[in-house]
Structure formats: C-alpha cells, structure tokens
Design an enzyme around this catalytic site. Structure first.
Site, PDB file in Angstrom:
ATOM      1  N   ASP A  77       0.826  -1.209   0.000  1.00 20.27           N
ATOM      2  CA  ASP A  77       0.000   0.000   0.000  1.00 20.27           C
ATOM      3  C   ASP A  77       0.866   1.268   0.000  1.00 20.27           C
ATOM      4  OD1 ASP A  77      -1.973  -1.830   0.249  1.00 20.27           O
ATOM      5  OD2 ASP A  77      -2.546  -1.304   2.302  1.00 20.27           O
ATOM      6  N   HIS A 229       3.793  -2.290   3.072  1.00 20.28           N
ATOM      7  CA  HIS A 229       3.794  -0.926   2.525  1.00 20.28           C
ATOM      8  C   HIS A 229       5.081  -0.677   1.735  1.00 20.28           C
ATOM      9  CE1 HIS A 229       0.850  -0.710   5.784  1.00 20.28           C
ATOM     10  NE2 HIS A 229       0.322   0.327   5.154  1.00 20.28           N
TER      11      HIS A 229
END
Length: 742
Positions: A77, A229
C-alpha cells in the site's frame, strides 16, 4: 489599465490559484495504514465478519472469498515511492514473485514510470484512493472522485483500469464496522472488489524485522492476503523482512501470487475480477489530470524557489541597509565631518510647473525664504499651464523670483529651459508641489565643496499624512527612499535624485547633455547618466523637502506606474554600462543590479510571502507557517524602526505597517507587474496629471516670508538659448508631457 491587461492579470491569477489548489489536493498529508479497533457492527452481515478478505458487494449481493491453502498474495500500500518501490520489486524479482500494489493516485501521477514497470513485469495494480483520506469523513461525491481520479492515474501509467480497491485505514474483514460497511457497499455499486487482509505485518510502525515477519505469517497452512507498505515513510525494515519472509514461506510449501490469480484458483470457474474497459475518452482525461498535477508541481516548485529568492533578497537588503546605512548616518553626523569649506556660491532654483496653482505659492515662498548665504534665485518655468500658475507667482512679487512662460513641452524641456535661464552654476531642481525648509538649500549644496560631487539628492518627506494611503507612503519614503539612498551613497552608485529636491553642477548637466526626455523617469535617467560620466552623486539627509503624496489609490497607482515604468526605461537605456569600463562599468555592474534586485525583483516577489502564508495556513502546518511569516514581518519592523530612528521620525506612524505589508505591497506588486508588461510589449505609457490639494506644507516648518520685490524686477538674460528669456521651446513637441504629472 487596459481591458486586455485586466483579463491577462485575472487569467494569470486564476492559473496560480488553480495550481496551488491542485498542489494542495495532490499533496494531502497522510499516515500509513494501521489497525484500528472496530466500532459497532450491528449492520455488518455475518458473511463479511466471518468471511474472507475479498469482499464482493457488486450487484446488490454480499459474498466473500479466501485464498486457497498455502497461497499468499503479497500486497503493498501507499506507493509508488521512487525510492522504496524499486527496492521492494528488487526483492520480489530475486525470488520470482509477483505482488499486488494498491497505489495512491497522486503518487502515480508523479511517478508513472514506476507503475508502468510494475504492470509490465506482471504485478497487479489496485486502487488505494488519490490522496489517502479517511473516506468516512468525506461526502459521497468526493469519495467517488478519489476512486475515479486514481483510475485515471492508473490509465495514464498502464493504459488499463483496475477492479480492485483497498480502502485506506482498513485491515481485516473481522474489523469491518458500521462506519466502514457503507463504504464497502458503495464500492460494490461502483464495480469494485474490496480487498482486506488476513494478517497484519504492522510494518507501518517499523516494529523490527522479526516482528514484521511474525505478523505477516499466516496460521497453519491457511492462505492469506498479506499487507505491507512500499510508501508513506522509511520502508527499510519492510524490504529486509520481505527478503526473509518469502524464502521462509516457500520452504514451508507456500506459493506466491497476485490477488486476482489467487481468487481465480479459489473459484476455479468464471473470472470474478473483471477490469473495466479503457477508451479514448479515459486516456484524454488521464492525460489532462496528469498534466494538471505536473504543472501544479512545477508552479509550486517555482514559487518555492521564488519565495526563497524573495527571502534572501529581503534579508540581504535588510543587512546591507542596517550596516551600510547606519555607517553612513554615523559618519555624516560625526562632529568632525565636513564636505570641505562652506559653500557660499549663489544658487539657481528651477521650478518646472504645469497647473500647480494649489501649491505653487507655498513652494515658491519656501524657496525664496531659504537661508543660504550665497543668495537664491528662483526660476519658475510655466510649461503652458491653463490655471494661472504663472500669474499667481508673478502676483507674489518676491525678490529674485522670475517666471518664464513657455508652450507645453514636457518636464525635461522645462528643466532645460530653466537651466538655460539660470544665472548661477549651482542648480537646484524642485517640483512645483514641494515645500522646502529654511535651511534645505544651504545643506543641499554643501557637498559641492567636494570637486568630485556632480549632484546631490535631498531628503523627501511626505507632508500630508492624514489618510491611510498617505501614511503608507510616509513609511515607504522613510524606509525605501532614505535608507536606500544612504546605502547607494555608501556604495557610490546612486540611481535616482528625486525630482522633488536635487542639486546639480551646471558642468555635470552639460556633460550628460542636459535632462533627457527619452524616459518617463527623467530624474533616474539623469542620475544614471551622471554616474556613468564619472560624477559622484551623494545623499544629504539634512536637506529636507516636503511633498504632497497621492491620497487615493487611483492617484497612487498612476504615480507609481509612471515611476516604475520610467525606471525600467532608464535601466534599459543604460544597459550597456554593464560591459563598460571605468565609472560607467562600475555603475553598470553594481548600481544596475541593485536597482534590478531591490527595486524591481524584490517588490515583484514580496507578495509571494503572503501567498505562501495563506497556502501554508490552509494546507500545511499553520504553526510553522505563522512563525515563518512573523519572522519575515519582524525583519520588516526592525528595518522600519531603524529607518525611522535614523531619519528622526516618530515611531507612532508605524501602527499602519501591518496593513501596509498586506495591502500596499500587493498594490505595488500589481503596479510593477503592469509596468513590466508595458515594457515587454513596447506599449507607450500615457502621462497623467495628478490632483493636488496644496497640502505639502501641512507638516513642514514654515519659512519666514521674504519681502515683496519692486513692481518690475529686472530679468536677467539666459546663459544659453533665446536672448528674450521668456520662451525656450523644445525640438521634441510630439512627446511633450505636463511637468506636473506626478
């Protein structure tokens, strides 16, 4: 201002504001996704809470899916990040793994090449909104905009759309509550599959490599969508954990895949993930969005650079003025300071006048009443006035005051006529609305004791200080004119002798061919020519003249428009001085840059301080922004206090300084911008006669009234020009302009 320039200015302002708004939107600050405690879940179906991480709410149904056993879909993400995404990809490629990247649209616009490479290598791209907001706090139209703009960003980078969506700040299906559930249903109506997670690596908090691996590892042999991430901060621990996690799970028999491929393995039937088709319209919209964000980035970057330049110039000017202007004042006020033997030569004062009936009597009376021991001759050159200016002066019947009537030929022509008619070699030039103090002329001519001095600039004061506009100018005169002239005097590169009070040697004027009508700022033009000719131009602060400042914004606009445009004309006329040698070259390489930087560039850039202040208050840290603005304002206040102390002015006038910094600065910016536009387009600027109220002497000391002269005083013959001493015309009648035009 012409209508076309008004439209141009409005368009430029709209573009600037639009660029800043786009930049503010695209630069919305966000924090990496994290696990939050769920709220009430009374409205969330059991199929979601007890189901898998892939939630399908399309077509009004509710289904959820899990990945097959021993299957992991790595998801990342908050990217793409130009630094960390390639490092993540490097680890993936080393272990022959593809992943699903849920991208932030604003980042995709700025780094499309990263996403293009991901798609080309077989990685999957999903939507993670455009600015990573908390969607439950946004209205529906804005949420849909977040999705659609991210789709356009993906289209711009890959040429395709995505049907996968991960909402910011969500984790597992078990954590879906009544706040998030409507968002998932809405996403389904828009055609998206909502992708949650099975595990929680918590890599956003940088808990350590071992903790990240432990949090990402699924229980037993179950399949899992594992969130990590690749953007939003330092991802060094994520990269290190990934390099250990993949081979560890491969040794346990796990295979790695993308979300779509993992779901296809689960269903072993018709495809559930169907990306929407992309057409030419989508590509055009994607290009427009990318262009808008890129242009906004460029504009904002340019503004930041210009803001830095403005700050450097402001600080440099302040430091230079505080050091050099202060030294100038201390030196000139020392008890041992002398220009040389007292100058007692007679002085001729030239007063060019066009329709100056409101103030001409006070001006002439103050000049004739001066205490200069060598004697003062006043020559009033009436430049075709239509309001009986000449008759008013003649009716005063003052000794050594003569009136010369000429057809209207413009201020330079009137000054040259006055010089020709003058009897003496020390010449003072005065505007028709200016009042002198009794000792002004005596102080003004003392620097001529130094044979190298060719001209002297006096100290102009604002006489009418009642209105806000006039008080702004009072501050400007004290700070911008007096301090600057001290600075330029110290550096020996004076650029302007004010038309209100200036003294010249006749020989120096002859060296430059008299006062030129080539520019609208004849005083600046002449001063630059004198410096280039090798004459020294100095500032005498004790010679004070009181002038009438414009009292309305329109009158102020007209005056400053002429000043700034005329200054640009003079700089362009003398531009070749930069390449000269000797005094001309010194002025060109010192004086012209100072005028360009401090007289034009700094006023043009100064409003950026206010623009960035408003931008920072709205879209950045208000505390940091406020501190920065207050620091810049403190510099202005310090400069003002020093200037007022040096000029022996009362500090109470500075109460209007904050408003001057906000309102007056913007007005001067627009004036300079318009002048610059006029200069660049080569347009001819029309002169304007400013309205006078005769209030220049409102704050000036009243000189003694000189005795009345005989009814028919003798008129001396001119030094040059026609022998009549009554009319001297210019050869340039087509460009004639009123001498009292402000």
């Amino acid at each position: 201002m012409s209508f076309s320039r008004l439209i141009f200015g409005a368009t430029a302002l709209s573009v600037l504001v639009g660029a800043l708004l786009v930049e503010a939107y695209a630069n919305a600050e966000f924090h990496p996704d994290h696990t939050a405690k769920p709220g009430q879940r009374s409205k969330v179906p059991a199929e979601v809470i007890d189901g898998g991480p892939i939630i399908d709410t399309r077509n009004g149904t509710v289904r959820s899916y899990r990945l097959p056993a021993r299957t992991i879909a790595l998801t990342f993400d908050d990217g793409p990040d130009p630094r960390w995404t390639p490092r993540v990809v490097e680890v993936l490629r080393r272990h022959h793994v593809n992943a699903t990247f849920f991208v932030v649209g604003s980042q995709v616009i700025r780094h499309p090449e990263v996403v293009t490479e991901l798609a080309r290598a077989g990685d999957e791209i999903g939507v993670h909104t455009f600015t990573h907001p908390r969607l439950d706090r946004l209205p529906r139209w804005q949420r849909e905009l977040e999705y659609s703009q991210t789709q356009l960003a993906i289209v711009h980078a890959t040429g395709a759309k995505s049907a996968l969506l991960r909402l910011p700040y969500t984790s597992s299906a078990r954590a879906v509550d009544d706040t998030q559930w409507p968002l998932l249903r809405e996403a389904g109506r828009l055609g998206y599959l909502s992708i949650m997670a099975d595990t929680d690596s918590r890599d956003w908090s940088s808990p350590g490599v071992d903790a990240i691996i432990a949090g990402a590892t699924p229980q037993g042999d179950s399949g899992a969508i594992v969130p990590m991430h690749d953007g939003g901060g330092d991802r060094a621990q994520t990269v290190a954990a990934l390099d250990r996690f993949i081979p560890m799970m491969q040794r346990r028999g796990y295979t790695f895949t993308t979300v779509s491929e993992g779901l296809a393995r689960t269903l072993a039937g018709p495809a559930v993930v169907v990306d929407a088709p992309t057409g030419a319209v989508d590509k055009r919209r994607a290009f427009a969005l990318a262009t808008a964000v890129v242009l906004a980035d460029w504009v904002t970057a340019a503004l930041r650079v210009l803001f830095l330049v403005a700050g450097v110039l402001t600080i440099a000017r302040t430091v230079a003025m505080l050091l050099l202007a202060g030294r100038h004042a201390r030196r000139r006020r020392a008890a041992s300071w002398r220009w040389g033997p007292p100058v007692r030569l007679p002085v001729s004062v030239i007063v060019p006048a066009y329709n100056e009936k409101e103030g001409i009597e006070a001006a002439v009376r103050s000049l004739a009443g001066g205490d200069h021991p060598g004697g003062i001759e006043v020559v009033v050159v009436d430049d075709g006035s239509t309001d009986d200016t000449a008759a008013l002066v003649e009716a005063m019947r003052l000794p050594d005051v003569r009136v010369v009537r000429i057809p209207n030929g413009g201020k330079p022509n009137a000054l040259n006529v006055g010089v020709a008619m003058a009897q003496h070699d020390l010449i003072v030039m005065v505007d028709g609305d200016t009042v002198f103090e009794p000792d002004s002329i005596r102080h003004l001519v003392q620097p001529f004791a130094d044979a190298s001095v060719g001209a002297v600039a006096g100290n102009v004061k604002v006489g009418n200080r009642r209105s806000i506009v006039a008080r702004w100018q009072h501050i400007e005169y004290v700070i911008g004119f007096s301090l600057d002239r001290r600075l330029y005097d110290t550096l020996r590169c004076m650029s302007t002798i004010p038309g209100a009070i200036g003294a010249f040697r006749r020989e120096a004027l002859q060296d430059i061919g008299g006062i030129s009508h080539d520019t609208l700022a004849e005083d600046t033009d002449a001063t630059m020519a004198l410096c280039r000719a090798g004459w020294r131009v100095v500032y005498e602060e004790r010679a004070r003249a009181w002038t009438e400042a414009p009292t309305t914004l329109r009158q102020l606009w007209l005056q400053r428009y002429r000043w700034s445009y005329g200054t640009m004309q003079a700089m362009w006329k003398h531009r070749r001085a930069i390449l000269d040698r000797g005094p001309s070259g010194r002025f060109g390489r010192v004086g012209l840059p100072l005028v360009a930087f401090f007289g034009i560039a700094l006023p043009l850039l100064a409003p950026l301080i206010d623009i960035m202040f408003v931008y920072g208050l709205c879209f950045s840290s208000w505390m940091v922004t406020t501190v920065a603005w207050l620091a810049m304002f403190a510099v202005q206040v310090l400069t003002a206090v020093v200037a007022f102390r040096l000029d022996k002015e009362r500090l109470r006038a500075l109460w209007v300084l904050p408003l001057q910094q906000i309102a007056y600065r913007q007005l001067m910016y627009i004036v300079l911008l318009q002048s610059l536009g006029t200069a660049l387009t080569g347009a001819r600027l029309r002169w304007h006669k400013l309205h006078r109220a005769g209030s220049a002497a409102a704050a000036a000391p009243v000189p003694p009234v000189p005795p009345v002269a005989p009814a028919h005083p003798r008129t001396a013959a001119p030094r040059s020009g026609p022998a009549t001493g009554t009319v001297y015309t210019s050869s340039s009648k087509e460009s004639a302009t009123p001498v009292g035009a402000g």
